[in-house]
Structures are given as structure tokens and as C-alpha cells.
Design a protein around this motif. Structure first.
Motif, PDB file in Angstrom:
ATOM      1  N   GLU A   1       0.826  -1.213   0.000  1.00 61.61           N
ATOM      2  CA  GLU A   1       0.000   0.000   0.000  1.00 61.61           C
ATOM      3  C   GLU A   1       0.858   1.259   0.000  1.00 61.61           C
ATOM      4  O   GLU A   1       0.496   2.264  -0.621  1.00 61.61           O
ATOM      5  N   ALA A   2       2.015   1.210   0.678  1.00 59.63           N
ATOM      6  CA  ALA A   2       2.913   2.367   0.661  1.00 59.63           C
ATOM      7  C   ALA A   2       3.474   2.586  -0.740  1.00 59.63           C
ATOM      8  O   ALA A   2       3.594   3.726  -1.205  1.00 59.63           O
ATOM      9  N   ALA A   3       3.816   1.489  -1.443  1.00 57.01           N
ATOM     10  CA  ALA A   3       4.331   1.604  -2.811  1.00 57.01           C
ATOM     11  C   ALA A   3       3.265   2.141  -3.759  1.00 57.01           C
ATOM     12  O   ALA A   3       3.544   2.985  -4.622  1.00 57.01           O
ATOM     13  N   VAL A   4       2.031   1.689  -3.593  1.00 55.78           N
ATOM     14  CA  VAL A   4       0.930   2.144  -4.460  1.00 55.78           C
ATOM     15  C   VAL A   4       0.624   3.621  -4.222  1.00 55.78           C
ATOM     16  O   VAL A   4       0.268   4.348  -5.149  1.00 55.78           O
ATOM     17  N   ARG A   5       0.778   4.069  -2.993  1.00 56.15           N
ATOM     18  CA  ARG A   5       0.579   5.508  -2.720  1.00 56.15           C
ATOM     19  C   ARG A   5       1.612   6.347  -3.480  1.00 56.15           C
ATOM     20  O   ARG A   5       1.330   7.464  -3.909  1.00 56.15           O
ATOM     21  N   ALA A   6       2.817   5.796  -3.654  1.00 52.77           N
ATOM     22  CA  ALA A   6       3.871   6.528  -4.355  1.00 52.77           C
ATOM     23  C   ALA A   6       3.718   6.450  -5.871  1.00 52.77           C
ATOM     24  O   ALA A   6       4.145   7.363  -6.586  1.00 52.77           O
ATOM     25  N   TYR A   7       3.128   5.355  -6.373  1.00 53.30           N
ATOM     26  CA  TYR A   7       2.936   5.182  -7.825  1.00 53.30           C
ATOM     27  C   TYR A   7       1.724   4.284  -8.014  1.00 53.30           C
ATOM     28  O   TYR A   7       1.803   3.077  -7.778  1.00 53.30           O
ATOM     29  N   HIS A   8       0.620   4.867  -8.439  1.00 53.39           N
ATOM     30  CA  HIS A   8      -0.644   4.124  -8.437  1.00 53.39           C
ATOM     31  C   HIS A   8      -0.771   3.210  -9.655  1.00 53.39           C
ATOM     32  O   HIS A   8      -1.531   3.482 -10.594  1.00 53.39           O
ATOM     33  N   GLN A   9      -0.009   2.136  -9.587  1.00 54.96           N
ATOM     34  CA  GLN A   9      -0.116   1.056 -10.568  1.00 54.96           C
ATOM     35  C   GLN A   9      -0.144  -0.265  -9.781  1.00 54.96           C
ATOM     36  O   GLN A   9       0.847  -1.006  -9.736  1.00 54.96           O
ATOM     37  N   PRO A  10      -1.292  -0.573  -9.137  1.00 62.61           N
ATOM     38  CA  PRO A  10      -1.347  -1.710  -8.204  1.00 62.61           C
ATOM     39  C   PRO A  10      -0.889  -3.041  -8.793  1.00 62.61           C
ATOM     40  O   PRO A  10      -0.097  -3.760  -8.175  1.00 62.61           O
TER      41      PRO A  10
ATOM     42  N   ILE B   1       2.952  -3.109  -9.492  1.00 62.29           N
ATOM     43  CA  ILE B   1       3.717  -3.219  -8.242  1.00 62.29           C
ATOM     44  C   ILE B   1       3.538  -4.598  -7.635  1.00 62.29           C
ATOM     45  O   ILE B   1       4.490  -5.207  -7.129  1.00 62.29           O
ATOM     46  N   SER B   2       2.327  -5.127  -7.692  1.00 60.41           N
ATOM     47  CA  SER B   2       2.073  -6.481  -7.190  1.00 60.41           C
ATOM     48  C   SER B   2       2.971  -7.496  -7.896  1.00 60.41           C
ATOM     49  O   SER B   2       3.570  -8.369  -7.258  1.00 60.41           O
TER      50      SER B   2
END
Length: 477
Positions: A331-340, A343-344
């Protein structure tokens, strides 16, 4: 399909992550020198009195609330009497008739089928010490550091019918304990361990068969292997006209078999009675509501939210939410770059691999979520190729604090994605190789590799391959 049905119940012991033991002020730190964390109380000296650790009560109650138990406002400690060398008082302070929590449940999923497993009770108790046997010296030693470490025992109903269901149940419990932050879940160190009661009966029969209790299982894989072996062993006995004996059996992980340890005790063998040194635990409604309000989002709820909010496949959501720290990282990574989904993908492949190789938890990882997001963004925007990203990932993971973009610039890895700059290079390569260009134009598409190689050589490998491919096709159409 076997003509027998397995009936499995689990007794799970979870060490509570308090700083001090349940009835004294000794440290619960694992790995200290033998008999360092010991005082007159936890070593069972005459005349000492136990003093209850309130944090242990809070943790036990929160686990009960998390799995839908009734938390009893009044519960009682009892003495469970038995003798082992690693139990210095010759009794264990536990709970029997009036435990802290009762009547909960846990939903599991196996092969796409959801099933509810009933939970009979959660009771609090103190851990015993540890016997260490040295075959070389022909001696045994006792380490009392573990004596008095607070435990909760979570007792299931006999609702599981396969080793796979048992493992799913164990993983579900462990995940909740980790989300609550009340147990570290380390099976190798014994802070999360289980005993399995296994019996079989002819399919359709309601009466339970004779059970065997399995011990000495310190991994999910060993739990599955032990239960599968025991089911097969009992089936062979019944097929041969023999009886299953009620007993406690150890799992020999080297041989993959269970072996007899001792005849199984019943509750009356322990001669439980209320501990005269400890008053009943009294929890008021206000305190219980405060603890309920402090519960975090549970794994199943978070998993469902990851699917609905981020559009992730169920499998991704299950992997990402298995441990709270991993879900927090995502969730912290998605907040920085919204490509769930992007990133997953990187977390479930590159990050998990490096964490496993380094034997680190996500919380110990120095490669922060923001850096992960930056790396994924560089790949998605064409600044570096996916292959380059995967190649440099181990270095970025190990260094941890380095900005991925700065790292790529320093190493000369940033791709040229400027169409005008690449167009000039493509024109030069076509002009220098007219025969190959003409054959490509005539339909020999295998020459794409040759032309691409010439352009990569000219740009020192920094040309964006996708953009180069588009330009070659456009110019030689």
C-alpha cells in the motif's frame, strides 16, 4: 476416494510477544544463553508468588475478538499437574473450566471452497522449559529460559477433514496473530506450534474414531506430511482388522513417519484445580470495547478490499495480505505510484525472492516501498527496460538507500526514448545497410534482429527497443 473420512482437530500454542513473562519480570527474549532469563518465580522456588502480566490478558482477549469468540469477563487460572524435568513446579499454570475466550470460528479456503472451522476455546497458560539431549555426552540438560513465557492455546473443533484444511487453518491463525502484533509466528523457534488430533471413521459414520495426538511439527510442510502419514497409518490398521490405540505420537521429519511416544492423557490425569495464588481475571466492558476498537483490519477483510479497491486478482491479494508487513509495503508503494497490478507483480517475484534469499521480513527490508515504486515507474515509462530492472534489482535491494533513477543514470542504463533522437539513429543504420533494409521491406522480418542490433550498438544499448521496432516498421513499410 478412500472409504474412510479423516477427522482432525488442532491445538495451537502461540507465544505472546510481551517483553516479560506472564507471572514475573524476566525477559522473554529468545536465543539468550541457557538459564539466563530465570528468577525464583519462573524456576519454581518455594514460597514465591506469581503476579499476572496484564499485557498478556489484553493480547489473549484481542485474539478472541479477532476470531469472533465470546471473551469471558471472568476467567480463572488453574494448576495442571504433571511432572517433567523442564517443568520445575511440577505443575503448569493454565486455564481449564473457565478460559478467557470461547466459541469462535475461522473461515478457510481450500481448492476454491470456503469452509468454517469452529474454535472451542482460547486459554492462557505459561510455557514450560526445554530439555536438551546430548547423545554424544549421554546427558540431558534443562534450559528454563522459556519457563513462564506467556502462551495462548487455541483449541479447534474437530472440523477439518484433510491435511490441506489443517494447513489452511494454521496459516489463517498465524496471519491473524501477525496482524494483531501479538506473536511473531516463528515455527522454527517454537513461538507458533501445534498438536494435531487425528482420527478416521468409515464415511457416513457419526461416531468418532480413536484419535492419536501428533507432536513435534515445526513447519507447515511437516504438519501436512505428519497428518497425511497418520491418516494412512490408521487406514492400514483398520483394513488389517486391528485397532487404533489412543496415544501421543512424534513426527520424525527425517523419515516422514510418526512414532509412538506415550499413551494419551485425559484431562482427569492432570488433576486440574483452581490456582490458590491467583485471583480470577476480571475484565470490564469498557476495557473490552477499547480493545475491540484497537483491532486492525483483519487479513480476510484486507484481502477482499485489495480485490475491490485495487482491482487485483484474488491470488495476488492472498499473497500480498498473508503478512501485515507485506500488505503495508504494497500500500505504501501504491501511494507513491498508483499502478497496483504492476507493483504487485514486482513484489510477488523480485521482492519475495530477495527477501527469502536474505531471510528477511518485509519490515527488515531496507529497500523501501517508495524506491520500489520508483523502479516500477522507470520501467513502465520506458526509462529502463524490464530486463534491466530485474537485473539491477538485487543490487538495489541490497543497497537499499539508493535512488533507482540515480543508480540507472550513474550506470548508463537509462533508455533513449526520444523519438527524434532515435529516428536519426534508425535512418543512419538503414542508410548504411541498404541491402538488408530492402530485404526487410520485401517481407524478410527476421532481419529485425540484425537492424535492432546495429541500432543498439550505435546507441550503446540505450535505445528503447519498443520505440525502435515501431520506427523500423514505419520507415520500411
Amino acid at each position: 476416494m478412500s472409504r474412510y473420512e479423516a477427522v482432525i482437530g488442532l491445538e495451537v500454542h502461540a507465544q505472546l510477544k510481551t517483553r516479560t513473562k506472564i507471572f514475573c519480570g524476566c525477559s522473554t527474549q529468545f536465543g539468550e544463553e541457557p538459564n539466563q532469563n530465570v528468577c525464583p518465580v519462573c524456576s519454581g522456588m518455594p514460597g514465591v508468588l506469581p503476579v499476572l502480566n496484564g499485557k498478556a490478558v489484553e493480547y489473549a482477549a484481542k485474539m478472541g475478538l479477532a476470531i469472533g469468540c465470546t471473551v469471558n469477563l471472568r476467567s480463572v487460572f488453574a494448576r495442571k499437574n504433571y511432572f517433567y524435568p523442564d517443568l520445575p513446579k511440577a505443575y503448569q499454570i493454565s486455564q481449564f473450566e473457565q478460559p478467557i475466550c470461547e466459541h469462535g470460528k475461522l473461515d478457510i479456503e481450500v481448492d476454491g471452497q470456503r469452509k468454517t472451522i469452529g474454535i472451542t476455546r482460547i486459554h492462557m497458560e505459561e510455557d514450560a522449559g526445554k530439555s536438551i539431549h546430548s547423545a554424544a555426552e549421554n546427558q540431558s540438560y534443562v534450559d528454563l529460559n522459556r519457563c513462564g513465557v506467556p502462551l495462548i492455546e487455541i483449541v479447534s473443533e474437530p472440523d477439518m477433514r484433510s491435511a490441506e484444511e489443517a494447513v489452511a487453518y494454521l496459516k489463517g491463525l498465524r496471519s491473524i496473530l501477525l496482524y494483531l502484533g501479538i506473536c511473531d509466528g516463528n515455527m522454527e523457534e517454537g513461538s507458533f506450534r501445534c498438536d494435531a488430533n487425528v482420527s478416521i471413521r468409515p464415511r457416513g459414520q457419526k461416531v468418532l474414531g480413536t484419535r492419536a495426538e501428533l507432536k513435534n511439527m515445526n513447519s507447515f510442510r511437516f504438519v501436512q506430511k505428519a497428518i497425511e502419514y497418520e491418516i494412512g497409518r490408521q487406514e492400514d490398521l483398520l483394513d488389517d482388522g486391528e485397532k487404533v490405540i489412543q496415544e501421543t505420537r512424534l513426527f520424525d521429519s527425517a523419515k516422514g513417519v510418526t512414532v509412538s511416544m506415550r499413551s494419551k492423557e485425559e484431562a482427569h490425569d492432570y488433576r486440574y484445580f483452581p490456582d490458590p495464588d491467583l485471583i480470577p481475571i476480571q475484565i470490564d466492558e469498557a476495557r473490552l470495547e477499547k480493545w475491540r476498537a484497537e483491532l486492525p483490519e483483519m487479513p480476510r477483510a484486507r484481502r477482499e478490499r485489495f480485490v475491490s479497491e485495487y482491482g487485483l486478482p484474488v491470488y495476488d491479494a492472498e499473497v500480498l495480505t498473508a503478512e501485515k508487513e507485506f500488505a503495508d509495503y504494497f500500500e505504501a508503494a501504491v501511494r507513491a505510484y498508483h499502478q497496483p497490478k504492476k507493483i504487485s507483480n514486482w513484489m510477488m517475484t523480485e521482492l519475495l525472492r530477495e527477501l527469502n534469499l536474505a531471510k528477511l521480513t518485509p519490515g527488515q527490508c531496507v529497500f523501501r516501498p517508495e524506491a520500489m515504486a520508483k523502479l516500477v515507474k522507470l520501467v513502465e515509462e520506458g526509462a529502463i527496460s524490464s530486463t534491466t530492472g530485474k537485473t539491477i534489482f538485487p543490487d538495489l535491494f541490497a543497497i537499499g538507500t539508493r535512488d533507482p533513477e540515480d543508480y540507472c543514470k550513474e550506470k548508463g542504463l537509462v533508455q533513449i526514448s526520444d523519438s527524434s533522437a532515435l529516428e536519426a539513429a534508425v535512418d543512419e543504420v538503414i542508410a548504411a545497410n541498404p541491402a538488408e533494409a530492402e530485404r526487410f521491406r520485401g517481407g524478410d522480418k527476421k532481419l529485425m534482429g540484425f537492424l535492432m542490433g546495429q541500432i543498439m550498438r550505435k546507441t550503446k544499448g540505450q535505445a528503447n527497443p519498443q520505440l525502435v521496432t515501431e520506427l523500423i516498421n514505419k520507415k520500411l513499410a
